[in-house]
Write a protein that holds these residues in place. Structure first.
Motif, PDB file in Angstrom:
ATOM      1  N   GLU A  45       0.823  -1.211   0.000  1.00 49.03           N
ATOM      2  CA  GLU A  45       0.000   0.000   0.000  1.00 49.03           C
ATOM      3  C   GLU A  45       0.859   1.264   0.000  1.00 49.03           C
ATOM      4  O   GLU A  45       1.806   1.394   0.783  1.00 49.03           O
ATOM      5  CB  GLU A  45      -0.924   0.003   1.225  1.00 49.03           C
ATOM      6  CG  GLU A  45      -1.877   1.178   1.287  1.00 49.03           C
ATOM      7  CD  GLU A  45      -2.778   1.130   2.493  1.00 49.03           C
ATOM      8  OE1 GLU A  45      -3.820   1.815   2.478  1.00 49.03           O
ATOM      9  OE2 GLU A  45      -2.446   0.415   3.464  1.00 49.03           O
ATOM     10  N   ASN A  46       0.513   2.196  -0.899  1.00 53.55           N
ATOM     11  CA  ASN A  46       1.145   3.522  -0.982  1.00 53.55           C
ATOM     12  C   ASN A  46       2.654   3.453  -1.209  1.00 53.55           C
ATOM     13  O   ASN A  46       3.400   4.327  -0.745  1.00 53.55           O
ATOM     14  CB  ASN A  46       0.854   4.354   0.282  1.00 53.55           C
ATOM     15  CG  ASN A  46      -0.617   4.701   0.424  1.00 53.55           C
ATOM     16  OD1 ASN A  46      -1.334   4.823  -0.566  1.00 53.55           O
ATOM     17  ND2 ASN A  46      -1.072   4.852   1.652  1.00 53.55           N
ATOM     18  N   LYS A 128      -3.441   1.419  -2.895  1.00 51.55           N
ATOM     19  CA  LYS A 128      -2.857   2.109  -4.050  1.00 51.55           C
ATOM     20  C   LYS A 128      -1.357   1.829  -4.095  1.00 51.55           C
ATOM     21  O   LYS A 128      -0.714   1.622  -3.056  1.00 51.55           O
ATOM     22  CB  LYS A 128      -3.086   3.616  -3.950  1.00 51.55           C
ATOM     23  CG  LYS A 128      -4.535   4.042  -4.030  1.00 51.55           C
ATOM     24  CD  LYS A 128      -4.651   5.567  -3.906  1.00 51.55           C
ATOM     25  CE  LYS A 128      -6.088   6.024  -4.014  1.00 51.55           C
ATOM     26  NZ  LYS A 128      -6.210   7.499  -3.901  1.00 51.55           N
ATOM     27  N   PHE A 129      -0.795   1.843  -5.305  1.00 49.45           N
ATOM     28  CA  PHE A 129       0.640   1.692  -5.473  1.00 49.45           C
ATOM     29  C   PHE A 129       1.042   2.304  -6.807  1.00 49.45           C
ATOM     30  O   PHE A 129       0.200   2.583  -7.670  1.00 49.45           O
ATOM     31  CB  PHE A 129       1.050   0.210  -5.418  1.00 49.45           C
ATOM     32  CG  PHE A 129       0.605  -0.586  -6.621  1.00 49.45           C
ATOM     33  CD1 PHE A 129       1.465  -0.822  -7.687  1.00 49.45           C
ATOM     34  CD2 PHE A 129      -0.689  -1.100  -6.702  1.00 49.45           C
ATOM     35  CE1 PHE A 129       1.054  -1.546  -8.801  1.00 49.45           C
ATOM     36  CE2 PHE A 129      -1.106  -1.822  -7.801  1.00 49.45           C
ATOM     37  CZ  PHE A 129      -0.235  -2.044  -8.858  1.00 49.45           C
ATOM     38  N   TYR A 130       2.337   2.546  -6.964  1.00 51.73           N
ATOM     39  CA  TYR A 130       2.878   3.018  -8.235  1.00 51.73           C
ATOM     40  C   TYR A 130       3.630   1.872  -8.894  1.00 51.73           C
ATOM     41  O   TYR A 130       4.491   1.258  -8.274  1.00 51.73           O
ATOM     42  CB  TYR A 130       3.845   4.182  -8.001  1.00 51.73           C
ATOM     43  CG  TYR A 130       3.365   5.488  -8.585  1.00 51.73           C
ATOM     44  CD1 TYR A 130       3.546   5.790  -9.932  1.00 51.73           C
ATOM     45  CD2 TYR A 130       2.720   6.429  -7.798  1.00 51.73           C
ATOM     46  CE1 TYR A 130       3.109   6.986 -10.465  1.00 51.73           C
ATOM     47  CE2 TYR A 130       2.272   7.630  -8.320  1.00 51.73           C
ATOM     48  CZ  TYR A 130       2.466   7.903  -9.660  1.00 51.73           C
ATOM     49  OH  TYR A 130       2.022   9.076 -10.187  1.00 51.73           O
ATOM     50  N   ASN A 131       3.298   1.562 -10.136  1.00 51.12           N
ATOM     51  CA  ASN A 131       4.085   0.600 -10.894  1.00 51.12           C
ATOM     52  C   ASN A 131       5.310   1.330 -11.424  1.00 51.12           C
ATOM     53  O   ASN A 131       5.195   2.301 -12.178  1.00 51.12           O
ATOM     54  CB  ASN A 131       3.275   0.006 -12.036  1.00 51.12           C
ATOM     55  CG  ASN A 131       3.958  -1.185 -12.667  1.00 51.12           C
ATOM     56  OD1 ASN A 131       4.699  -1.910 -12.004  1.00 51.12           O
ATOM     57  ND2 ASN A 131       3.712  -1.405 -13.945  1.00 51.12           N
ATOM     58  N   ALA A 140       4.910  11.163  -8.817  1.00 53.74           N
ATOM     59  CA  ALA A 140       3.852  12.118  -8.500  1.00 53.74           C
ATOM     60  C   ALA A 140       2.976  11.565  -7.384  1.00 53.74           C
ATOM     61  O   ALA A 140       2.905  10.347  -7.173  1.00 53.74           O
ATOM     62  CB  ALA A 140       3.013  12.390  -9.744  1.00 53.74           C
ATOM     63  N   PRO A 141       2.276  12.437  -6.661  1.00 54.82           N
ATOM     64  CA  PRO A 141       1.343  11.951  -5.632  1.00 54.82           C
ATOM     65  C   PRO A 141       0.241  11.091  -6.246  1.00 54.82           C
ATOM     66  O   PRO A 141      -0.072  11.199  -7.438  1.00 54.82           O
ATOM     67  CB  PRO A 141       0.763  13.243  -5.047  1.00 54.82           C
ATOM     68  CG  PRO A 141       1.746  14.321  -5.407  1.00 54.82           C
ATOM     69  CD  PRO A 141       2.333  13.908  -6.722  1.00 54.82           C
ATOM     70  N   ASN A 169      -1.996  11.026  -0.723  1.00 57.64           N
ATOM     71  CA  ASN A 169      -0.798  10.265  -0.362  1.00 57.64           C
ATOM     72  C   ASN A 169       0.231  10.376  -1.471  1.00 57.64           C
ATOM     73  O   ASN A 169      -0.102  10.652  -2.625  1.00 57.64           O
ATOM     74  CB  ASN A 169      -1.137   8.791  -0.128  1.00 57.64           C
ATOM     75  CG  ASN A 169      -1.830   8.544   1.192  1.00 57.64           C
ATOM     76  OD1 ASN A 169      -1.238   8.710   2.248  1.00 57.64           O
ATOM     77  ND2 ASN A 169      -3.095   8.153   1.135  1.00 57.64           N
ATOM     78  N   ASP A 170       1.484  10.154  -1.100  1.00 53.20           N
ATOM     79  CA  ASP A 170       2.579  10.223  -2.060  1.00 53.20           C
ATOM     80  C   ASP A 170       3.539   9.072  -1.790  1.00 53.20           C
ATOM     81  O   ASP A 170       3.917   8.837  -0.624  1.00 53.20           O
ATOM     82  CB  ASP A 170       3.313  11.569  -1.928  1.00 53.20           C
ATOM     83  CG  ASP A 170       4.355  11.755  -3.012  1.00 53.20           C
ATOM     84  OD1 ASP A 170       4.081  12.505  -3.961  1.00 53.20           O
ATOM     85  OD2 ASP A 170       5.443  11.153  -2.924  1.00 53.20           O
ATOM     86  N   PRO A 171       3.946   8.312  -2.820  1.00 48.06           N
ATOM     87  CA  PRO A 171       4.842   7.169  -2.587  1.00 48.06           C
ATOM     88  C   PRO A 171       6.212   7.577  -2.068  1.00 48.06           C
ATOM     89  O   PRO A 171       6.906   6.770  -1.453  1.00 48.06           O
ATOM     90  CB  PRO A 171       4.938   6.507  -3.966  1.00 48.06           C
ATOM     91  CG  PRO A 171       4.594   7.584  -4.931  1.00 48.06           C
ATOM     92  CD  PRO A 171       3.590   8.443  -4.239  1.00 48.06           C
TER      93      PRO A 171
END
Length: 236
Positions: A45-46, A128-131, A140-141, A169-171
């Motif tokens: 997450e995040n 949520k996550f960033y690939n 980016a957030p 939120n921001d990774p």
């Protein structure tokens, strides 16, 4: 002289079996338990997802994992591209599934638990996550989520002020500020920039039946930005 008649054995058994059912109780149908929510495991997450099979400069495969849930026969995995607003759904009887994703892109995911013979389902938390993208050092957030009012809400109030609130939120954990767009037209154009908190008071017209639109632009210390969807609510 009276003669005794003998019944055939098969007929005698049939008569006995048919006459003995009055006192017997019916066997109840088995109770089907509602499925319980699964516990998500990966992607975290995040955070930025650095694992997966790279297919090209723009695509990779990522394996989603979760723990099994009670009273569950199958799972539906909902994966949303938060930039494009597109959702893909994958079905499985196991506790993992592999999906093709865009690189350097934010996603959300959620698992729905299902059981045969029952319409009730259970949803896991939404993560949520960033690939990860090739050569990307900062991200980016995540697009902001509306907390209050929820999109599509109908609000009964006599107040001329309303507090908009959202979650951001921001990774990279360097979220700095927000620009908030608020209007009676869509897309909204009037905005308040450099809002440091996750809330903003706005003026409304109570009892007017007016529909309001709003969105949030999140900004981090690297000046990376993301745009939320356009939320809407009606003031009665």
């Amino acid at each position: 002289m009276l003669k005794h008649q003998t019944l055939p054995i098969g007929l005698f058994i049939l008569l006995v079996s048919c006459s003995g059912g009055e006192g017997e109780s019916e066997v109840p149908d088995p109770v089907i338990e509602n499925p319980e929510a699964a516990t998500l495991v990966f992607p975290f997450e995040n955070e930025v997802c650095l694992e997966g099979n790279i297919l090209s400069e723009s695509e990779s495969e990522v394996t989603f994992e979760w723990n099994s849930s009670a009273h569950t026969d199958s799972y539906t995995v909902h994966i949303e591209n938060l930039t494009a607003g597109q959702t893909q759904t994958l079905n499985t009887n196991g506790v993992s599934v592999t999906a093709k994703l865009q690189r350097n892109t934010p996603y959300s995911w959620q698992v729905e638990s299902e059981a045969e013979g029952i319409s009730e389902t259970a949803l896991s938390p939404l993560w949520k996550f960033y690939n990860a993208g090739e050569g990307t050092e900062t991200y980016a957030p995540f697009p902001a989520e509306a907390i209050n009012p929820k999109t599509g809400a109908n609000i009964d109030t006599s107040s001329k002020l309303l507090t908009l609130s959202w979650n951001g939120n921001d990774p990279d954990n360097d979220l700095m500020e927000f620009d908030v767009y608020f209007d009676t037209v869509t897309p909204p154009t009037h905005f308040e920039n450099t809002v440091p908190e996750n809330s903003l008071n706005v003026s409304i017209s109570p009892g007017s039946g007016t529909v309001y639109y709003w969105k949030v632009v999140s900004r981090d210390t690297g000046n990376n930005t993301s745009h939320s969807e356009i939320f809407q609510f009606k003031v009665n």
